[in-house]
Design a protein around this motif. Sequence first.
Motif, PDB file in Angstrom:
ATOM      1  N   VAL A 289       0.849  -1.206   0.000  1.00 23.57           N
ATOM      2  CA  VAL A 289       0.000   0.000   0.000  1.00 23.57           C
ATOM      3  C   VAL A 289       0.876   1.244   0.000  1.00 23.57           C
ATOM      4  N   LEU A 290       1.911   1.262   0.835  1.00 21.97           N
ATOM      5  CA  LEU A 290       2.837   2.402   0.828  1.00 21.97           C
ATOM      6  C   LEU A 290       3.503   2.537  -0.534  1.00 21.97           C
ATOM      7  N   ALA A 291       3.910   1.411  -1.123  1.00 22.94           N
ATOM      8  CA  ALA A 291       4.558   1.460  -2.436  1.00 22.94           C
ATOM      9  C   ALA A 291       3.606   1.997  -3.494  1.00 22.94           C
ATOM     10  N   ALA A 292       2.349   1.595  -3.431  1.00 19.29           N
ATOM     11  CA  ALA A 292       1.363   2.082  -4.402  1.00 19.29           C
ATOM     12  C   ALA A 292       1.148   3.582  -4.262  1.00 19.29           C
ATOM     13  N   ILE A 293       1.054   4.064  -3.029  1.00 18.46           N
ATOM     14  CA  ILE A 293       0.894   5.507  -2.817  1.00 18.46           C
ATOM     15  C   ILE A 293       2.137   6.242  -3.311  1.00 18.46           C
ATOM     16  N   GLY A 294       3.320   5.683  -3.034  1.00 19.30           N
ATOM     17  CA  GLY A 294       4.547   6.311  -3.520  1.00 19.30           C
ATOM     18  C   GLY A 294       4.608   6.376  -5.027  1.00 19.30           C
ATOM     19  N   GLN A 295       4.090   5.342  -5.694  1.00 23.97           N
ATOM     20  CA  GLN A 295       4.052   5.354  -7.155  1.00 23.97           C
ATOM     21  C   GLN A 295       3.095   6.422  -7.672  1.00 23.97           C
ATOM     22  N   VAL A 296       1.893   6.456  -7.103  1.00 26.02           N
ATOM     23  CA  VAL A 296       0.885   7.406  -7.574  1.00 26.02           C
ATOM     24  C   VAL A 296       1.305   8.844  -7.285  1.00 26.02           C
ATOM     25  N   GLU A 297       1.846   9.085  -6.099  1.00 27.32           N
ATOM     26  CA  GLU A 297       2.142  10.451  -5.691  1.00 27.32           C
ATOM     27  C   GLU A 297       3.368  11.046  -6.376  1.00 27.32           C
ATOM     28  N   SER A 298       4.440  10.260  -6.520  1.00 27.72           N
ATOM     29  CA  SER A 298       5.672  10.858  -7.046  1.00 27.72           C
ATOM     30  C   SER A 298       6.471   9.928  -7.939  1.00 27.72           C
ATOM     31  N   SER A 299       5.896   8.768  -8.300  1.00 26.53           N
ATOM     32  CA  SER A 299       6.637   7.764  -9.054  1.00 26.53           C
ATOM     33  C   SER A 299       7.944   7.432  -8.321  1.00 26.53           C
ATOM     34  N   HIS A 300       7.802   7.152  -7.022  1.00 24.27           N
ATOM     35  CA  HIS A 300       8.923   6.790  -6.161  1.00 24.27           C
ATOM     36  C   HIS A 300      10.023   7.850  -6.201  1.00 24.27           C
ATOM     37  N   GLY A 301       9.620   9.087  -5.918  1.00 24.27           N
ATOM     38  CA  GLY A 301      10.591  10.155  -5.770  1.00 24.27           C
ATOM     39  C   GLY A 301      11.048  10.827  -7.037  1.00 24.27           C
ATOM     40  N   ARG A 302      10.440  10.493  -8.167  1.00 25.78           N
ATOM     41  CA  ARG A 302      10.874  11.120  -9.423  1.00 25.78           C
ATOM     42  C   ARG A 302      10.157  12.444  -9.693  1.00 25.78           C
ATOM     43  N   ASN A 303       9.072  12.693  -8.974  1.00 28.55           N
ATOM     44  CA  ASN A 303       8.291  13.909  -9.211  1.00 28.55           C
ATOM     45  C   ASN A 303       7.785  14.415  -7.859  1.00 28.55           C
ATOM     46  N   ASN A 304       8.635  15.167  -7.156  1.00 28.43           N
ATOM     47  CA  ASN A 304       8.375  15.522  -5.758  1.00 28.43           C
ATOM     48  C   ASN A 304       7.633  16.836  -5.549  1.00 28.43           C
ATOM     49  N   GLY A 305       7.192  17.474  -6.610  1.00 29.63           N
ATOM     50  CA  GLY A 305       6.434  18.704  -6.439  1.00 29.63           C
ATOM     51  C   GLY A 305       7.343  19.916  -6.261  1.00 29.63           C
ATOM     52  N   PRO A 306       6.738  21.034  -5.749  1.00 30.84           N
ATOM     53  CA  PRO A 306       5.396  21.142  -5.182  1.00 30.84           C
ATOM     54  C   PRO A 306       4.299  20.920  -6.221  1.00 30.84           C
ATOM     55  N   SER A 307       3.180  20.357  -5.744  1.00 30.95           N
ATOM     56  CA  SER A 307       2.014  20.196  -6.604  1.00 30.95           C
ATOM     57  C   SER A 307       1.260  21.510  -6.685  1.00 30.95           C
ATOM     58  N   SER A 308       0.244  21.533  -7.519  1.00 31.25           N
ATOM     59  CA  SER A 308      -0.566  22.744  -7.646  1.00 31.25           C
ATOM     60  C   SER A 308      -1.263  23.084  -6.330  1.00 31.25           C
ATOM     61  N   ALA A 309      -1.481  22.085  -5.486  1.00 30.34           N
ATOM     62  CA  ALA A 309      -2.130  22.317  -4.191  1.00 30.34           C
ATOM     63  C   ALA A 309      -1.124  22.636  -3.094  1.00 30.34           C
TER      64      ALA A 309
END
Length: 392
Positions: A289-309
């Motif tokens: 579950v943590l790995a899935a969230i990491g994939q969705v949120e940042s592709s495991h650290g490849r896209n760390n933001g900041p997001s639009s929010a």
Amino acid sequence: MVTAVLVVTIAAGGVVLVMGEDPSEKAAPRQAAGRGAERQTAGLDELVPTAPPTAPPTTAQTTAPVKEFGEGGAGVTPTPPRVLAIASAEVPKETRFALSGLKHVQKAIVVDAGSVKVAGTGLNLLAVDQADFRSWTPKAVADHPGVWSALARGEFVADAATVRAYGLKLGAYYQVDGGPRLRLAAAAPLGLKGVDALVGAELGRTLGLARGVAVLLHGREGKISEAAVRRTLGPSAQVVLLDADRRRARVREQPEQPEQAAVTTGRPGSYLELYKQAAARCPGLSWTVLAAIGQVESSHGRNNGPSSAGALGPMQFMPATWKAYGVDGDGDGKKDIWSPYDAVPGAANYLCSTGAGQGGEKLRKAIWHYNHSWDYVDKVLGIADAYARSYT
């Protein structure tokens, strides 16, 4: 190699548990980057985006994969040691029976012990069997699979105070004078005055530790007689009553942090290791579950933001959420939203606070709290299932 039998009056400390090396980022719920569950299971083993941390000249780093020892401490009933004693020679069987029969003694164990030198610095070690010794540690330590995995792999677990006192680095290798190089896998509060670290029984034999000289006794708190222990072991034995130190530690530590956070797990060498390690903070939560969230949120650290929010880091935490649930996952003294070593365990902490460890509908609701979308929940769980199929 072994310079002396353990001297229990030397420094006390906590145990440091290290599992690997270095990915680097931060956390806050939101922002997605999904691409289909089939493709999302690839690459976890390879994700080490930053260079390993600097270490003292006597150390070297490694990214050896982690093999877990057991499922954690569920069902382990702690039997805290009330007395630690060091005999001048191996404790014979009849003496062990006599110790078990002393008034107020309910349980006894005898382990190997000794002192080794690392770069000229003496460290007092106990060599223990993982299964037999687990119940003799504080609950947070007994429940943490990383501690016992480390001992099973031939690594060592240091007391937290020892790590701080000598500036040891989690995940680093240390050269024993005249012996092997040992990897520091974890730091945790052992509650054993004078003991700097634990090693597995097999490694203890390799190091030449003294066989069967350390005695731990459990029984009614404050009731075991020091004089009776000394009479049984002989006048040359060193005897330390641990209850007073434990009571002081409880008063000092419990108001500041939950027992769950007592073990410091260092820096794994991949996101795969990091997700597995962080999930142990929340019994019942799957690392997938943590790995899935990491994939969705940042592709495991490849896209760390900041997001639009305004979400930040590898787990895309909003700063306010991070302030409430962020943790210092690698024991460097900082809760860094951009560091994966803090962000991933911070995500586990946040999910656990909303019931993720209970599974079922509670897990779905916890993921929904992470990002208020049922489509997001379905996506995360779909990717988690794909990870489970690919990594089992």
